[in-house]
Motif scaffolding. Sequence first.
Motif: not given
Length: 436
Positions: A296-297, A311-315, A325-334, A363-368
């Motif tokens: 899934k990652a 990393y699966f735990g980043d999401f 959705t793309e909009e929901e994901w963009a909002e969370q990343n922002n 609560h995300v990995s340094p890489n992400y």
Amino acid sequence: MYNILIVDDEPLICKGLSSLLQSAGLDIKSIFTAYNGHEALDFLRMEEIDLLITDIQMGAMSGIELMHQAKIVKPWVQAIIISAHETFQYAQLALRLGAKDYLIKPLKNEQFLNSVRNVLLQMDKPMPAGDEFLSAQREHFQMEEPRQERTDRLNRLLDVPDAGGDSERIKELGLTGPYFAVLKIKLMTAQRESSLRNEDIRLLQYAALNIAEELLTPDWSHVAFYSPESEISVVVQWDEAAYGASGVDKINQLDMIGRSLHHNVSKYLNLPCVIGISQILKGTEFLHTLGEQAKKAILWNREHRDHFVFYFGDFKWSLFSEEPTEEEWAEQNNQIVEKAKAYIDRNYAQKGLTLHEVAQRNHVSPNYLSYLFKKYTGFNLWEYVIKLRMEESRRLLLHSDMRRYEIAEKVGYESPEHFSKIFKKYYGVSPSEVKK
């Protein structure tokens, strides 16, 4: 040519080791010296360091912690640890983090140089890349095929729910645990299929498996094997003692492994790949869950085409009843980026601020976090920290009577000399020239 960073809180040792390396006839481009871990991290973030040579006991940040942070910044950086104490616990922890040697003070010149030579030789190990590899191997290469029955059993554990069965039979496969994580390497052979034969795809998969084995052996307890659809699966495992070892973040370890795998497969095989990393769970009955998490990652490469280790735990899957959705994901990343940016704005002058600390707050990995920060702000995360520090120090130089050492202290640097180096690299002029 290689760049080497020497770190010791005794300047005379740094100077002595630097002089020794310069006169040794090694293929060295630059030698940098730092007197504490925080200074060393600035060099690691700003320069292309190939080999880190660090003392283990240096006050605020130990050599072990520095090595840990260095591997978060650049997992492929090699390290040699030097110590005044022949302590098994330190040596074991250093080797677990991937140190290539552990040397005891007082150092013997020839022993030290041999250690450095061996590391550089391993880094420079000739290995044909990409099409050269294929053309060199097509005629005479014979793959040492793993037993198909064993490979099938291992894949079944990851692919089929409740396929665990007899625990003794699972141990026969090398899976003793009891803590497990799964990494999957997806070789993007489809992007080169026009020039690849079926035999070539098998060769590339074989080469990727060998890269994984060489990278993980002997520092990590693991089982690596072929999986369908041009994949390599790696089960990383810890026993109770290793899992409970303090001072090592296991998710960061997995991230280091994933990024090193991607770096080496891309470098030596000239082949795109995507790495999926699962969480860590206890018990062989969860191997299927871990396999599904790693798969899934990998799928998130569809959303982030320019990122390759996931990393699966980043999401935050639990926030959505179905795939966002793309909009929901963009909002969370922002939100992740804005929260990180706000934290840095408040704490950029804190001595010892690290990417790891900022990532933990989110609560995300340094890489992400590094990837998202660059994507949404245009700045590398540490470039942004330095930007804030340099702008504030310039303001203080021009509009206050504070001395250089006071300004260095105020913006997060322990050493005025180190502050001056960073300032000159950033602005092209020294603090004293700006003051004038």
